[in-house]
Design a protein around this motif. Sequence first.
Motif, PDB file in Angstrom:
ATOM      1  N   SER A 161       3.552   7.936 -13.992  1.00  0.00           N
ATOM      2  CA  SER A 161       3.495   8.684 -15.250  1.00  0.00           C
ATOM      3  C   SER A 161       2.685   7.917 -16.288  1.00  0.00           C
ATOM      4  O   SER A 161       2.376   6.741 -16.129  1.00  0.00           O
ATOM      5  CB  SER A 161       4.908   8.934 -15.771  1.00  0.00           C
ATOM      6  N   GLN A 162       2.355   8.591 -17.364  1.00  0.00           N
ATOM      7  CA  GLN A 162       1.511   8.015 -18.398  1.00  0.00           C
ATOM      8  C   GLN A 162       2.071   6.680 -18.913  1.00  0.00           C
ATOM      9  O   GLN A 162       3.273   6.533 -19.100  1.00  0.00           O
ATOM     10  CB  GLN A 162       1.354   8.985 -19.568  1.00  0.00           C
ATOM     11  N   ASN A 163       1.150   5.745 -19.115  1.00  0.00           N
ATOM     12  CA  ASN A 163       1.440   4.444 -19.718  1.00  0.00           C
ATOM     13  C   ASN A 163       2.364   3.563 -18.889  1.00  0.00           C
ATOM     14  O   ASN A 163       2.915   2.578 -19.398  1.00  0.00           O
ATOM     15  CB  ASN A 163       2.020   4.623 -21.125  1.00  0.00           C
ATOM     16  N   THR A 164       2.533   3.878 -17.608  1.00  0.00           N
ATOM     17  CA  THR A 164       3.284   2.979 -16.726  1.00  0.00           C
ATOM     18  C   THR A 164       2.534   1.655 -16.606  1.00  0.00           C
ATOM     19  O   THR A 164       1.320   1.645 -16.414  1.00  0.00           O
ATOM     20  CB  THR A 164       3.451   3.601 -15.320  1.00  0.00           C
ATOM     21  N   PRO A 165       3.227   0.517 -16.723  1.00  0.00           N
ATOM     22  CA  PRO A 165       2.540  -0.783 -16.628  1.00  0.00           C
ATOM     23  C   PRO A 165       1.780  -0.933 -15.310  1.00  0.00           C
ATOM     24  O   PRO A 165       2.231  -0.483 -14.254  1.00  0.00           O
ATOM     25  CB  PRO A 165       3.689  -1.799 -16.732  1.00  0.00           C
ATOM     26  N   TYR A 166       0.652  -1.569 -15.383  1.00  0.00           N
ATOM     27  CA  TYR A 166      -0.211  -1.800 -14.214  1.00  0.00           C
ATOM     28  C   TYR A 166       0.484  -2.743 -13.232  1.00  0.00           C
ATOM     29  O   TYR A 166       1.045  -3.770 -13.623  1.00  0.00           O
ATOM     30  CB  TYR A 166      -1.528  -2.418 -14.672  1.00  0.00           C
ATOM     31  N   SER A 167       0.431  -2.417 -11.922  1.00  0.00           N
ATOM     32  CA  SER A 167       1.090  -3.288 -10.946  1.00  0.00           C
ATOM     33  C   SER A 167       0.380  -3.306  -9.590  1.00  0.00           C
ATOM     34  O   SER A 167       0.991  -3.575  -8.563  1.00  0.00           O
ATOM     35  CB  SER A 167       2.548  -2.849 -10.743  1.00  0.00           C
ATOM     36  N   ILE A 168      -0.919  -3.022  -9.576  1.00  0.00           N
ATOM     37  CA  ILE A 168      -1.663  -2.963  -8.319  1.00  0.00           C
ATOM     38  C   ILE A 168      -1.895  -4.377  -7.773  1.00  0.00           C
ATOM     39  O   ILE A 168      -2.305  -5.279  -8.510  1.00  0.00           O
ATOM     40  CB  ILE A 168      -3.014  -2.260  -8.496  1.00  0.00           C
ATOM     41  N   THR A 169      -1.640  -4.559  -6.479  1.00  0.00           N
ATOM     42  CA  THR A 169      -1.941  -5.828  -5.810  1.00  0.00           C
ATOM     43  C   THR A 169      -2.639  -5.536  -4.483  1.00  0.00           C
ATOM     44  O   THR A 169      -2.420  -4.498  -3.858  1.00  0.00           O
ATOM     45  CB  THR A 169      -0.671  -6.651  -5.530  1.00  0.00           C
ATOM     46  N   ILE A 170      -3.482  -6.478  -4.073  1.00  0.00           N
ATOM     47  CA  ILE A 170      -4.151  -6.389  -2.781  1.00  0.00           C
ATOM     48  C   ILE A 170      -3.826  -7.652  -1.992  1.00  0.00           C
ATOM     49  O   ILE A 170      -3.987  -8.765  -2.497  1.00  0.00           O
ATOM     50  CB  ILE A 170      -5.675  -6.256  -2.934  1.00  0.00           C
ATOM     51  N   GLN A 171      -3.370  -7.460  -0.770  1.00  0.00           N
ATOM     52  CA  GLN A 171      -3.029  -8.590   0.090  1.00  0.00           C
ATOM     53  C   GLN A 171      -3.702  -8.410   1.440  1.00  0.00           C
ATOM     54  O   GLN A 171      -3.703  -7.328   2.019  1.00  0.00           O
ATOM     55  CB  GLN A 171      -1.515  -8.690   0.282  1.00  0.00           C
ATOM     56  N   ARG A 172      -4.287  -9.479   1.951  1.00  0.00           N
ATOM     57  CA  ARG A 172      -5.004  -9.416   3.222  1.00  0.00           C
ATOM     58  C   ARG A 172      -4.139  -9.955   4.357  1.00  0.00           C
ATOM     59  O   ARG A 172      -3.458 -10.965   4.210  1.00  0.00           O
ATOM     60  CB  ARG A 172      -6.299 -10.231   3.149  1.00  0.00           C
ATOM     61  N   ASN A 173      -4.217  -9.291   5.496  1.00  0.00           N
ATOM     62  CA  ASN A 173      -3.685  -9.819   6.743  1.00  0.00           C
ATOM     63  C   ASN A 173      -4.814 -10.606   7.398  1.00  0.00           C
ATOM     64  O   ASN A 173      -5.810 -10.039   7.839  1.00  0.00           O
ATOM     65  CB  ASN A 173      -3.232  -8.667   7.647  1.00  0.00           C
ATOM     66  N   PHE A 174      -4.667 -11.929   7.472  1.00  0.00           N
ATOM     67  CA  PHE A 174      -5.781 -12.756   7.922  1.00  0.00           C
ATOM     68  C   PHE A 174      -5.996 -12.698   9.436  1.00  0.00           C
ATOM     69  O   PHE A 174      -7.010 -13.178   9.933  1.00  0.00           O
ATOM     70  CB  PHE A 174      -5.556 -14.201   7.479  1.00  0.00           C
ATOM     71  N   ALA A 175      -5.079 -12.114  10.171  1.00  0.00           N
ATOM     72  CA  ALA A 175      -5.272 -11.999  11.610  1.00  0.00           C
ATOM     73  C   ALA A 175      -6.154 -10.810  11.971  1.00  0.00           C
ATOM     74  O   ALA A 175      -6.595 -10.698  13.110  1.00  0.00           O
ATOM     75  CB  ALA A 175      -3.927 -11.877  12.310  1.00  0.00           C
ATOM     76  N   GLN A 176      -6.399  -9.925  11.008  1.00  0.00           N
ATOM     77  CA  GLN A 176      -7.250  -8.770  11.233  1.00  0.00           C
ATOM     78  C   GLN A 176      -7.761  -8.295   9.876  1.00  0.00           C
ATOM     79  O   GLN A 176      -7.190  -8.648   8.838  1.00  0.00           O
ATOM     80  CB  GLN A 176      -6.473  -7.653  11.930  1.00  0.00           C
TER      81      GLN A 176
END
Length: 501
Positions: free
Chosen positions: A247-262
């Motif tokens: 919803s509008q104005n929800t705090p930002y919480s995006i994360t990116i995580q890598r699986n290093f085996a692939q």
Amino acid sequence: MNSLFFQLIFFRQFCSLWSLLLILLTAQFSQISLAFENNNSASKLIPQKSSEKFCKAHLKTRIDQLIEEEIVKRSPWGILVKTLDNNETLYEINSQKFFIPASNIKLFTTAAALVKFGPDFQINTPIYAQGTAPNLRVLKLVGNGDPTLQTEQLKQLATTLKKQGIRRIEQLIVEDNQRNITPINLTWEWEDIQFYYATAVNRLILNENTVTLTLTPQEIDEPLQLEWSDLIAGQQWQINNQTLTASQNTPYSITIQRNFAQPLLTITGKLAINSQPDTFGLAVVDPADYFLDSLQNALETEEIIITKSSIITQTDTEEKSRKLTTIKSPSLATIITKANENSNNLYAESLLNLFASNTSEITPIENLQETLKTLGLEPELYQLKDGSGLSRHNLATPEAFVTLLSLILKTSEGDIYRNSLPVAGKSGTLKKRFQDTIIEGRMAAKTGTLSGISALSGYLDPPNYSPLVFSILVNQSNLSPSQLREVIDQIVLTLGELKRC
């Protein structure tokens, strides 16, 4: 990469999982990359000193006061300031001790390349052929590590071949003699290598071996829409999309995580429906494959049929090929300016690759050090593990940087080298620093930033004093990059207030 390499990566990932989560949970990609060298300083960390001009006899007291403030004094500082005309030392602290210099390492790499190859040197990418139009038996492109190559140049090549009447290529070959070498520097932080500033460096480089992923809000509770800037590069990544539109104005919480085996990216978190699209710069997984696929796509777009395509690591000396054309890079002067002014890691690593020899017994770094030695810089003053400064295994003294900066100005390439550096308040990573101060336009210097580390080394022309050469390094700090920059900037502004007495 072989299985042992992936096992090492997986083990390192497990050991450093907590630090990785901290980084990813507290910042967007643009905040954890080296791009933060461009930002302005934040709120004032320590009181602003008086701008009153003073004599050199008072310089030590003034700088000591800055680095002995309670909040910064626990971190080791290395500083050396000299006059350019007579090499007089005006200030010194820990100038012969080793520090991790971050992107100040690019000063070594670009200086050596400029001295060794000259400002007009270009990196050539030759294209060879066997057979005649309309059918070629072989079309081969030999990569030599040009970091400036873009997709548009491959499209131009395909258009030219079509105009020459070529309609079919039985075997399309691209050559990368580093194909069997681990493309990622093993001294880099594993948390960095999925991002654009720590991409693989090879002989077949296209679009700086990077691709952009854009996340766009959809309807509430729906996953974010994912869009790649380049589908050929993007399809090398697998995506586990666990995001939601909030919803509008929800705090930002995006994360990116890598699986290093692939090559798997897990993307989690929420983006408010009224947010702008969120953009991440990512590394291309396999640059050589990406280059070949992009070249084949460009040719097929021009309706040139490709029967077979492959990547090779070395040329068959018995081949009888003719050279069709050569793609030439911009001049070395232009390349080192991109490396220094914008602190481009890929460009710097590509310059280091120019020092590769035909034997594995001598490394590119050893060849680079020999070049700097001919300039007069002794290798005992520094230790290199890469060409960009991303490795925390690099070491250098403030004396090494001041010596290098002084020596190269005595060469015929001195002005070109100085002009490749960011200018205070005007360009590159210094564009937003020192604006509307006495330093604006009067300093050319290289920035350097890693977590807990900040550096600035270069040339300064105070309005009322002789030209200076300086190096400022700080390590092992718990302060933010902007806080460290604030202290460094106050030191430089202090130097700018010097007057002849």
